[in-house]
Design an enzyme around this catalytic site. Structure first.
Site, PDB file in Angstrom:
ATOM      1  N   GLU C  60      63.972  61.587  72.328  1.00 30.06           N
ATOM      2  CA  GLU C  60      64.536  62.418  72.308  1.00 30.06           C
ATOM      3  C   GLU C  60      66.023  62.928  72.650  1.00 30.06           C
ATOM      4  O   GLU C  60      66.620  63.948  71.683  1.00 30.06           O
ATOM      5  CB  GLU C  60      63.233  63.686  72.307  1.00 30.06           C
ATOM      6  CG  GLU C  60      62.258  63.794  71.212  1.00 30.06           C
ATOM      7  CD  GLU C  60      61.135  62.405  70.983  1.00 30.06           C
ATOM      8  OE1 GLU C  60      61.035  61.750  71.361  1.00 30.06           O
ATOM      9  OE2 GLU C  60      60.646  62.461  70.146  1.00 30.06           O
ATOM     10  N   HIS C 127      50.368  68.908  68.848  1.00 30.46           N
ATOM     11  CA  HIS C 127      50.633  68.281  67.306  1.00 30.46           C
ATOM     12  C   HIS C 127      50.381  70.272  66.946  1.00 30.46           C
ATOM     13  O   HIS C 127      51.370  70.066  65.909  1.00 30.46           O
ATOM     14  CB  HIS C 127      49.977  67.986  66.697  1.00 30.46           C
ATOM     15  CG  HIS C 127      50.522  66.155  66.798  1.00 30.46           C
ATOM     16  ND1 HIS C 127      50.186  65.812  67.892  1.00 30.46           N
ATOM     17  CD2 HIS C 127      51.769  65.171  66.130  1.00 30.46           C
ATOM     18  CE1 HIS C 127      50.166  64.697  68.587  1.00 30.46           C
ATOM     19  NE2 HIS C 127      50.940  64.444  67.349  1.00 30.46           N
TER      20      HIS C 127
HETATM   21  C1  LIG Z   1      57.801  61.615  72.658  1.00 25.41           C
HETATM   22  C2  LIG Z   1      57.406  61.429  71.681  1.00 25.41           C
HETATM   23  N1  LIG Z   1      58.499  61.673  70.707  1.00 25.41           N
HETATM   24  C3  LIG Z   1      57.639  60.704  69.082  1.00 25.41           C
HETATM   25  C4  LIG Z   1      56.162  61.193  68.714  1.00 25.41           C
HETATM   26  C5  LIG Z   1      55.355  60.743  67.893  1.00 25.41           C
HETATM   27  N2  LIG Z   1      55.308  59.141  67.897  1.00 25.41           N
HETATM   28  C6  LIG Z   1      53.929  59.488  67.976  1.00 25.41           C
HETATM   29  S1  LIG Z   1      53.063  57.416  67.457  1.00 25.41           S
HETATM   30  C7  LIG Z   1      54.502  56.965  67.574  1.00 25.41           C
HETATM   31  C8  LIG Z   1      55.253  55.601  66.966  1.00 25.41           C
HETATM   32  C9  LIG Z   1      55.008  55.135  68.675  1.00 25.41           C
HETATM   33  O1  LIG Z   1      54.934  53.488  68.832  1.00 25.41           O
HETATM   34  P1  LIG Z   1      54.892  52.452  69.486  1.00 25.41           P
HETATM   35  O2  LIG Z   1      55.332  53.156  71.513  1.00 25.41           O
HETATM   36  O3  LIG Z   1      54.973  51.564  69.511  1.00 25.41           O
HETATM   37  O4  LIG Z   1      53.280  52.977  70.062  1.00 25.41           O
HETATM   38  P2  LIG Z   1      52.010  52.482  68.565  1.00 25.41           P
HETATM   39  O5  LIG Z   1      52.200  53.716  67.739  1.00 25.41           O
HETATM   40  O6  LIG Z   1      52.573  51.506  67.827  1.00 25.41           O
HETATM   41  O7  LIG Z   1      50.854  51.721  69.231  1.00 25.41           O
HETATM   42  C10 LIG Z   1      55.878  58.045  67.314  1.00 25.41           C
HETATM   43  C11 LIG Z   1      56.933  58.294  67.379  1.00 25.41           C
HETATM   44  C12 LIG Z   1      55.463  60.668  70.771  1.00 25.41           C
HETATM   45  N3  LIG Z   1      54.522  60.418  69.936  1.00 25.41           N
HETATM   46  N4  LIG Z   1      55.884  61.233  71.206  1.00 25.41           N
END
Ligand SMILES: Cc1ncc(C[n+]2csc(CCOP(=O)(O)OP(=O)(O)O)c2C)c(N)n1
Ligand SMILES: Cc1ncc(C[n+]2csc(CCOP(=O)(O)OP(=O)(O)O)c2C)c(N)n1
Ligand SMILES: [Mg+2]
Ligand SMILES: [Mg+2]
Lengths: 358, 322, 322, 358
Positions: C60, C127
């Site tokens: 972000e 959220h």
């Molecule tokens: C700081 C932040 N920005 C955006 C999000 C929204 N978000 C939730 S899960 C996700 C993807 C996460 O990807 P990854 O770290 O690869 O974990 P996965 O869900 O694939 O296990 C996003 C962008 C968040 N949780 N935290």
């Protein structure tokens, strides 16, 4: 007339190859380093005389980094300059008098008293002024580069930061994003051995330049007290960026020869370390090299001294801002104004005839 | 009782807490052998060692996040931001991790974040901010802002002992300018209780931090009016009864703070009064604050922005005459 | 005029702005071919290409920081936070870099940050947040919060054209539940002007975002009382005259928002009124807001925390009877 | 009775050397993977039946990562578990019923309805529940490890995060700090190829595990669908951390076999990629290996099915929270309560006689 420099140490041959400096260019490099030092010495005097409110920070000993790197920029390139990098401001075209007025919080300073110290950037000269939070300008520089990339302009964004800043999350986000998009951005990491009182050992385990590869771009380490080596690395990085080759992280090894600020007596700096670097003063090193090649530098000293006198007088004649204006300008009413900067390297501009102060 | 500066009182408080409880430790930039940017922690590394006075890298999220982790494991970390302004860089860990921990999972997070805050010495836009109000919009954080050496030490002790994350705003401009008697040894100043800095019955002047002194100076001689000066001390949770009690008595209120105006702590205090003490009000609820503008560097600009004694005096006088 | 959902109106606005001006582009997580977590940007990558719909990594600060850099170079970036809650992770770039840029150095930063905000659907503590008030304590940022499809599109256009950083709060709960007529083509809804959502003369009910609908429902039939519902639309800068004018007419005011109470936008509105319209007040200035607590997940807990129609009705009724 | 496993592939010999698994241990690994899958399948059904408010996220296909890594933890170790890692919660001692109640927002869920989805951690079992902001638990885990280090306790903090999270500044700050202080922390990077819809190519240029060296500690890459390989890497990392050898970054390669959430149809996932991983289901792979060694697993399946029935019934019998309690507990009135977790690996505890559900 162009006299190619000897190839600076510590750089890959193909990287130095692009950077050609004339004798006049080299004189300019010296002049800007001298101008930076003289301006900062003057500012420190003004601080001691009580003319500079707040704190006072300078880049003593680091002149080669900001001068060498900013010298590679073209007029339409953009710069986010940090607190040890006065030389970069001077190269972009900020006059010493405006710097002194800035420090003193006067009108005519770059921010007209709104901000102080080195927290400035002249938007008319293609600079976006730093904020105190480090290294917030790294993502901003990525954004500048993103604009160039999206518009298919062969332009470069350059920004500087210290060793300390590499520990911050914003540094990482900027590096990673720059790598992913292969942005035309040049990151100059000024490793002056300390973040305030904190030595490198408490900031990172291995040189941050080693991270560049993992981010997917070039990392080069240069002698930050060799202005031509810094220039060559920066010029190569700018060329690469302009050619679509992506970002570069240049780690310039140097030493902060003053305290973090004027209030800091540096008691935490081991005397041997200080001595070692004192013997490698970037201005002396460069003058010695020029001297060995038979290049005269005395006239530059005289010109800088003269300039500083005039500029100081000008700065001291500037008024303080009017308190009634303090609440003006929180919101903009017009679109961004970001002009082009000076670009004294002979590649960019025919040498001005009138004298060294472009 | 010895006379200490505001800064010495904080140092003294830190030393007492660290002596008293092994689980108390400090972390932040340059706080170790250097003693911190303002020398508040000077000498502590000598006494307690580098491990309990961690010179961290320049990484505010890691500082706050590590403090959260250590706190839930039973340590009592005291994190220092070099300037309060830098809390914006560790903001998420505070408002999302620390603040919501107990509500979500019943886990206490006893940490303190020290925030050298405020302006008045040409610190400019990034070294003069008063960020307290942000944290009132992040339920789960407590916020204190001592105005005297005595409270500086006592509120620090309470903040360290409190099982919640506490933001401790220490006003830089008071550091060496203010002296006062400070008791030796440990003592606690309770959180959540206003202090009557000056009793009165004609008007209530609410302030906190450095502005308490501006307030006292402003009303010292106000044509004989008896102005009550309330020192909030704790900004969250607010001492609602302490505030309302005074307003019910005086019927007039001026709220003063150095932070910018919109959605500041003053807005909350005014809203509280306008809702809960409406019937007792004999005049508008007046705010004296910095306007909504970054804090400029140059002295004439800065003093145009920060609330000045005259301004406060004028506001009180006007309201008294209302 | 076609009927669009609130979400479609935002999408339509984005499309119009991108068609109208090549320098407009979007960046954020999953906003490209996926169309965003809420599908607001669906189809835009097809029309405008991946370069102008940048699927950023999860970073972000880089998103906001890159938007700042691109904006000062003459682009008009629209950054999306996947949820408004994540703005805490890009906070510093907003409050320190973007907000203070123009004041410090006269450089305009025309960027928009879209913040899908608010609760009501068991989003839980991370959220469901409404972070708008933080940004009123960071001079230099504008804040808008449309409540209707028409304003959603019009305020977006104004936000994009404005030379300042604008936070655009789009309430997730309205996305697909709310429909309304939306004009084709580009139009701007001016920033800084309240909308009278329902005219009246007995009481002013101030709200914004999703709560405007709660407000309208609450006063639809309030024993015949003529309640004026003001939709703030722009939270910063506040339309002071718009608010005060209504209060001067009605003499009674309830301020409603979904965000938590302390130092919320409601506090600012109440403080403004208590100071500027004191003489016109015929009763306390009442706030209906979420209490100072994280937004819980489970439906019975969440609805106990978020302001409900009945609560608003009760508050108005009580004040009307005052 | 201890039967050492064959050494897992992709690991340095000296790292695997410490991790000894008995046949019973291996049965437990299988059981926890089955329990995770069964619980998540049940939760998904409940979601489809409208019993689960909000969104629904699971770790389908990633069972080997959370089970393999958490299995290496001792009771006094601490865990910050992320949203794909239900197996880790089960291993620490959270019962499936409490997980289901959590998802449904009921009393008896780990947060009693305060939070939902996988946003929980049972403090009585040594867990600090994740927040949504990723990867905020990485610095928190460093803080847990810092407490151990300061108190000279031989304990480990473990935390998990996805590929996407490695782009975030907090990830960097945590890695860097862990390296500088050589903290006893184990970072498990679950590279499931996507962050929501965003593929690896848009997240980083090179595998993040390569950054570990630059942070000054070990990085190892393992097959995240091989539960024993993950276990061995985690056990080695825990041993190293306990011995004062500092942090480890384990990059486990795996694949998210469901959408980001139940609402996500994964249309962005190339079918070949999905197929490739479908053929490498971690549970099937492991059962095949056990089968080849003649180890019986049928009874485990039956026990898990039975357990799930009982647990689901229990969860469905839990009441919703009382709205009157919604504003309680914002502030703590007592000091932290962080208890110890279950540690079913035979190194830590003699195998419980009563049955597999410790
Ligand atoms: C700081 C932040 N920005 C955006 C999000 C929204 N978000 C939730 S899960 C996700 C993807 C996460 O990807 P990854 O770290 O690869 O974990 P996965 O869900 O694939 O296990 C996003 C962008 C968040 N949780 N935290
Ligand atoms: C985010 C942030 N935290 C803390 C500070 C306070 N601070 C100012 S300069 C400094 C040291 C910076 O070190 P380095 O990056 O090496 O730059 P140098 O001053 O050595 O050139 C610190 C900690 C800051 N400016 N920004
Ligand atoms: Mg440095
Ligand atoms: Mg992933």
């Amino acid at each position: 007339m162009a006299t190619p420099t000897t190839r600076p140490a510590q750089l890959e041959p193909q990287e130095a190859a692009t950077a050609e400096l004339t004798v006049d260019d080299r004189g300019e490099l010296l002049r800007y380093m001298l101008l930076m030092r003289a301006t900062e010495e003057r500012a420190l005097n003004l601080y001691r005389q009580g003319q500079v409110p707040g704190s006072y920070y300078d880049g003593r000993g680091q002149e080669a980094v900001s001068v060498g790197s900013a010298f590679a920029l073209g007029p339409r390139d953009r710069a986010c300059i940090l607190h040890r990098d006065l030389g970069a401001h001077l190269i972009r075209g900020v006059t010493p008098g405006r710097v002194l007025a800035q420090m003193m919080g006067r009108l005519g300073g770059v921010t007209d008293g709104r901000d102080g110290n080195m927290h400035f950037g002249d938007r008319h000269l293609g600079c976006v002024g730093m904020v105190s939070m480090l290294p917030d300008m790294a993502p901003v520089a990525c954004g500048l580069a993103l604009a160039f990339q999206m518009r298919r302009e062969q332009r470069v964004a350059m920004t500087w930061f210290g060793d300390g800043s590499t520990a911050n999350g914003q540094w990482h986000e900027a590096m990673n994003v720059a790598g992913i998009r292969q942005l035309p951005v040049v990151f100059v990491l000024e490793n002056n051995q300390f973040a305030y009182s904190t030595p490198n050992e408490l900031e990172f385990v291995r040189d941050p330049v080693e991270r560049a590869a993992a981010y997917g771009f070039e990392g080069v380490k240069v002698d930050g007290n060799d202005v031509e080596a810094v220039f060559a690395a920066a010029a190569a990085a700018c060329d690469r960026a302009r050619a679509g080759g992506g970002p570069t992280l240049i780690q310039a090894e140097t030493m902060r020869m003053h305290g973090h600020g004027a209030h800091d007596d540096m008691s935490y700096v081991p005397p041997e370390l200080f001595e070692r670097w004192a013997n490698r003063d970037p201005i002396e090193l460069f003058e010695r090299r020029l001297g060995a090649e038979g290049i005269e530098t005395k006239s530059i000293h005289i010109a800088v001294e003269d300039e500083l006198e005039r500029e100081t007088a000008w700065a001291l004649a500037q008024p303080m801002p009017d308190p009634a204006t303090a609440t003006e300008g929180v919101f903009a009413t017009e679109d961004p104004v970001l002009g082009d900067g000076h670009a004294p390297w002979s590649r960019w501009a025919p040498r001005a005839k009138e004298g060294p102060h472009a | 009782m010895p006379e200490l500066t505001y800064l010495e009182a904080i140092s003294d408080g830190l030393r007492e807490e660290m002596r008293h409880d092994e689980s108390v430790f400090c972390l932040g930039q340059d706080i170790g052998s250097f003693g911190g940017a303002f020398k508040v922690t000077e000498g502590l590394a000598d006494e307690f060692g580098a491990d309990r006075m961690w010179d961290t890298p320049l990484a505010e999220s890691a500082i706050v996040g590590a403090a959260v982790g250590a706190a839930v494991e039973g340590m009592r970390p005291i994190a220092e931001m070099q300037f309060a302004d830098f809390i914006a860089c560790g903001f998420d860990q505070l408002v999302n991790v620390a603040a919501k921990m107990h509500y979500r999972q019943g886990l206490a997070v006893p940490l303190v974040v020290r925030l050298p805050s405020g302006g008045g010495f040409s610190g400019g836009p990034f070294h003069s901010q008063n960020p307290e109000a942000w944290f009132l919009q992040a339920p789960g954080l407590k916020v204190v802002a001592p105005s005297t050496p005595e409270d500086a030490k006592g509120l620090l002790a309470s903040a360290v002992r409190d099982p919640n994350p506490v933001l401790y705003l220490e006003h830089k401009h008071l550091y060496r300018r203010l002296r006062g008697e400070v008791a030796k040894g440990r003592y606690e100043t309770p959180l959540g209780e206003v202090r009557v800095a000056r009793p009165g019955s004609d008007l209530t002047l609410v302030a906190y931090g450095a502005m308490v002194h501006t307030a006292l100076e402003a009303v010292e001689d106000l044509d004989g009016a008896r102005v009550e000066v309330l020192d909030l001390r704790t900004l969250c949770p607010l001492d609602r009864e302490g505030i309302l009690g005074s307003v019910r008595k005086t019927g007039k209120v001026v709220v003063l703070h150095e932070a910018t105006r919109s959605c500041g702590v003053g807005a909350e205090v005014c809203a509280l009064i306008a809702e809960e003490a409406f019937e007792d009000l004999d005049g508008p609820v007046v705010r004296v604050t910095a306007p909504d503008v970054p804090i400029p560097f140059s002295p004439p600009l800065e003093s145009a922005v920060l609330p000045q004694v005259d301004q406060v005096r004028e506001a009180c006088r006007e309201l008294l005459e209302y």
